[in-house]
Scaffold this motif. Sequence first.
Motif, PDB file in Angstrom:
ATOM      1  N   TYR A   1     -25.927  42.638 -10.402  1.00  0.00           N
ATOM      2  CA  TYR A   1     -25.892  41.585  -9.472  1.00  0.00           C
ATOM      3  C   TYR A   1     -27.138  40.647  -9.564  1.00  0.00           C
ATOM      4  O   TYR A   1     -28.190  41.665  -9.242  1.00  0.00           O
ATOM      5  N   ILE A   2     -27.001  39.430  -9.506  1.00  0.00           N
ATOM      6  CA  ILE A   2     -28.186  38.737  -9.495  1.00  0.00           C
ATOM      7  C   ILE A   2     -28.085  37.745  -8.292  1.00  0.00           C
ATOM      8  O   ILE A   2     -27.124  36.907  -8.308  1.00  0.00           O
ATOM      9  N   TYR A   3     -28.914  37.723  -7.258  1.00  0.00           N
ATOM     10  CA  TYR A   3     -28.665  37.149  -6.028  1.00  0.00           C
ATOM     11  C   TYR A   3     -29.400  35.758  -6.010  1.00  0.00           C
ATOM     12  O   TYR A   3     -30.327  35.466  -6.760  1.00  0.00           O
ATOM     13  N   LYS A   4     -29.066  34.828  -5.423  1.00  0.00           N
ATOM     14  CA  LYS A   4     -29.517  33.537  -5.274  1.00  0.00           C
ATOM     15  C   LYS A   4     -30.770  33.515  -4.772  1.00  0.00           C
ATOM     16  O   LYS A   4     -30.895  34.295  -3.768  1.00  0.00           O
ATOM     17  N   GLY A   5     -31.853  32.801  -5.388  1.00  0.00           N
ATOM     18  CA  GLY A   5     -33.196  32.833  -4.860  1.00  0.00           C
ATOM     19  C   GLY A   5     -34.170  33.584  -5.778  1.00  0.00           C
ATOM     20  O   GLY A   5     -35.262  33.692  -5.535  1.00  0.00           O
ATOM     21  N   LYS A   6     -33.510  34.417  -6.787  1.00  0.00           N
ATOM     22  CA  LYS A   6     -34.372  35.530  -7.356  1.00  0.00           C
ATOM     23  C   LYS A   6     -35.075  34.768  -8.231  1.00  0.00           C
ATOM     24  O   LYS A   6     -34.624  33.727  -9.227  1.00  0.00           O
ATOM     25  N   LYS A   7     -36.465  34.992  -8.604  1.00  0.00           N
ATOM     26  CA  LYS A   7     -37.398  34.151  -9.375  1.00  0.00           C
ATOM     27  C   LYS A   7     -37.237  34.706 -11.049  1.00  0.00           C
ATOM     28  O   LYS A   7     -37.245  35.917 -11.197  1.00  0.00           O
ATOM     29  N   PHE A   8     -37.367  33.711 -11.919  1.00  0.00           N
ATOM     30  CA  PHE A   8     -37.175  33.864 -13.249  1.00  0.00           C
ATOM     31  C   PHE A   8     -38.168  32.786 -13.806  1.00  0.00           C
ATOM     32  O   PHE A   8     -38.466  31.643 -13.779  1.00  0.00           O
ATOM     33  N   ASN A   9     -38.609  33.307 -15.059  1.00  0.00           N
ATOM     34  CA  ASN A   9     -39.365  32.444 -16.211  1.00  0.00           C
ATOM     35  C   ASN A   9     -38.195  32.062 -17.151  1.00  0.00           C
ATOM     36  O   ASN A   9     -38.048  32.790 -18.117  1.00  0.00           O
ATOM     37  N   ALA A  10     -37.719  31.008 -17.098  1.00  0.00           N
ATOM     38  CA  ALA A  10     -36.744  30.485 -17.918  1.00  0.00           C
ATOM     39  C   ALA A  10     -37.280  29.547 -18.980  1.00  0.00           C
ATOM     40  O   ALA A  10     -38.336  28.803 -18.762  1.00  0.00           O
ATOM     41  N   ARG A  11     -36.532  29.279 -19.908  1.00  0.00           N
ATOM     42  CA  ARG A  11     -36.397  28.210 -20.923  1.00  0.00           C
ATOM     43  C   ARG A  11     -35.733  27.061 -20.569  1.00  0.00           C
ATOM     44  O   ARG A  11     -34.399  27.304 -20.401  1.00  0.00           O
ATOM     45  N   LYS A  12     -36.109  26.004 -20.766  1.00  0.00           N
ATOM     46  CA  LYS A  12     -35.354  24.588 -20.403  1.00  0.00           C
ATOM     47  C   LYS A  12     -35.336  23.813 -21.534  1.00  0.00           C
ATOM     48  O   LYS A  12     -36.135  23.448 -22.442  1.00  0.00           O
ATOM     49  N   GLU A  13     -34.101  23.271 -21.704  1.00  0.00           N
ATOM     50  CA  GLU A  13     -33.981  22.230 -22.934  1.00  0.00           C
ATOM     51  C   GLU A  13     -32.966  21.321 -22.403  1.00  0.00           C
ATOM     52  O   GLU A  13     -32.289  21.295 -21.088  1.00  0.00           O
ATOM     53  N   THR A  14     -32.733  19.848 -23.108  1.00  0.00           N
ATOM     54  CA  THR A  14     -32.105  18.984 -22.682  1.00  0.00           C
ATOM     55  C   THR A  14     -30.837  19.227 -23.621  1.00  0.00           C
ATOM     56  O   THR A  14     -31.010  19.252 -24.834  1.00  0.00           O
ATOM     57  N   VAL A  15     -29.716  18.991 -23.039  1.00  0.00           N
ATOM     58  CA  VAL A  15     -28.376  19.018 -23.675  1.00  0.00           C
ATOM     59  C   VAL A  15     -28.102  17.787 -24.524  1.00  0.00           C
ATOM     60  O   VAL A  15     -28.155  16.905 -24.088  1.00  0.00           O
ATOM     61  N   GLN A  16     -27.786  18.140 -25.880  1.00  0.00           N
ATOM     62  CA  GLN A  16     -27.751  17.009 -26.640  1.00  0.00           C
ATOM     63  C   GLN A  16     -26.192  16.327 -26.394  1.00  0.00           C
ATOM     64  O   GLN A  16     -25.469  16.914 -26.409  1.00  0.00           O
ATOM     65  N   ASN A  17     -26.194  14.840 -26.607  1.00  0.00           N
ATOM     66  CA  ASN A  17     -24.817  14.262 -26.723  1.00  0.00           C
ATOM     67  C   ASN A  17     -24.077  14.298 -25.460  1.00  0.00           C
ATOM     68  O   ASN A  17     -22.746  14.581 -25.321  1.00  0.00           O
ATOM     69  N   GLU A  18     -24.703  14.814 -24.035  1.00  0.00           N
ATOM     70  CA  GLU A  18     -23.928  14.765 -23.036  1.00  0.00           C
ATOM     71  C   GLU A  18     -24.756  14.070 -21.721  1.00  0.00           C
ATOM     72  O   GLU A  18     -25.863  14.626 -21.736  1.00  0.00           O
ATOM     73  N   LEU A  19     -24.312  13.215 -21.326  1.00  0.00           N
ATOM     74  CA  LEU A  19     -24.827  12.517 -20.286  1.00  0.00           C
ATOM     75  C   LEU A  19     -23.858  12.308 -18.860  1.00  0.00           C
ATOM     76  O   LEU A  19     -22.656  12.177 -19.331  1.00  0.00           O
ATOM     77  N   TYR A  20     -24.386  11.816 -17.931  1.00  0.00           N
ATOM     78  CA  TYR A  20     -23.362  11.468 -16.775  1.00  0.00           C
ATOM     79  C   TYR A  20     -24.128  10.354 -16.003  1.00  0.00           C
ATOM     80  O   TYR A  20     -24.892  10.524 -15.446  1.00  0.00           O
ATOM     81  N   LEU A  21     -23.356   9.265 -16.031  1.00  0.00           N
ATOM     82  CA  LEU A  21     -23.689   7.972 -15.837  1.00  0.00           C
ATOM     83  C   LEU A  21     -25.473   7.786 -16.284  1.00  0.00           C
ATOM     84  O   LEU A  21     -26.227   7.138 -15.498  1.00  0.00           O
ATOM     85  N   GLY A  22     -25.582   8.124 -17.506  1.00  0.00           N
ATOM     86  CA  GLY A  22     -26.850   7.818 -17.999  1.00  0.00           C
ATOM     87  C   GLY A  22     -27.923   9.022 -17.584  1.00  0.00           C
ATOM     88  O   GLY A  22     -29.349   8.690 -17.914  1.00  0.00           O
ATOM     89  N   LEU A  23     -27.580   9.900 -16.783  1.00  0.00           N
ATOM     90  CA  LEU A  23     -28.214  10.885 -16.561  1.00  0.00           C
ATOM     91  C   LEU A  23     -28.412  12.032 -17.620  1.00  0.00           C
ATOM     92  O   LEU A  23     -27.403  12.532 -17.728  1.00  0.00           O
TER      93      LEU A  23
END
Length: 302
Positions: free
Chosen positions: A49-71
């Motif tokens: 179980y991983i509870y809400k608020g647990k800290k992680f060093n994550a990798r972030k990337e932008t999803v290609q060809n997927e937008l919502y109202l330009g966001l």
Amino acid sequence: MSERKVLNKYYPPDFDPSKIPKLKLPKDRQYVVSLMAPFNMRCKTCGEYIYKGKKFNARKETVQNELYLGLPIFRFYIKCTRCLAEITFKTDPENTDYAMEHGATRNFQAEKLMEEEEKKILQDREEEELNNPMKVLENRTRDSKMEMEVLENLQELKDLNQRQAHVNFEVMLNEYKEMEQRQKEREQEEDERETKEMLDRALVKRLRDSDSEEEGENEPERSRKHKAYNPTDILTTDINTGPQCSSSLGVKKQKVESWERSVGGLKGRGALGSLVVRKKPASSASAIPQPASDTRTASGAI
């Protein structure tokens, strides 16, 4: 050191910013960011179980060809704290939330499921009304009936509130308290009266028993009154009043004997009698000498 604090730098007159080479980076590049788990989740590999608020060093990337109202939509990669399995989730700007993608299942999302079910029902109803005009009429009739029922219930609640508004609850509570106080006082008075009656009955019974006992004790005392002896009988040792006073006279005789041993008798000529010398006339005292026997007895007594 002062040249490092300069805010305005010198640009030569032949400066051309277009000639500066640009750094070409891939669009799907990843960044390492620090974040906290946005919701409760459970790993599919090990069940951790991983509870809400647990800290992680994550990798972030932008999803290609997927937008919502330009966001743009971003994807995050984290690892399970137990088995190090990869877990991915991405942003959901449409619902202002995060969407689970791979490696784990989201927990405690009953509210979200209910909202999705309501949206689905509304969409199905709109699709039916577009193709069936009779369904539109039925839905409107049902809605108007529900509105009338709601209005009737609301009116009943208003009437009930108005009836209760005329009732003063403070006065009712005070009256109830006074009634309870009077009832307690009445019960206390009854208890006291019953207790007093019981004590009175017990006292009367005790007095009757004591009177009967005293009467039984006084009868033998009255029969013995005429047989009482004289208080001066203790000085006499020869008089006996009878067989009934034999025990008392024996005690008296013992007292008299102890007195005579210590001091001497009052009637006989004992040790005290030898101490007393009769005074003789002066004429006879000079002619007749004092006998020696008397002086010896006196000295022996002393």
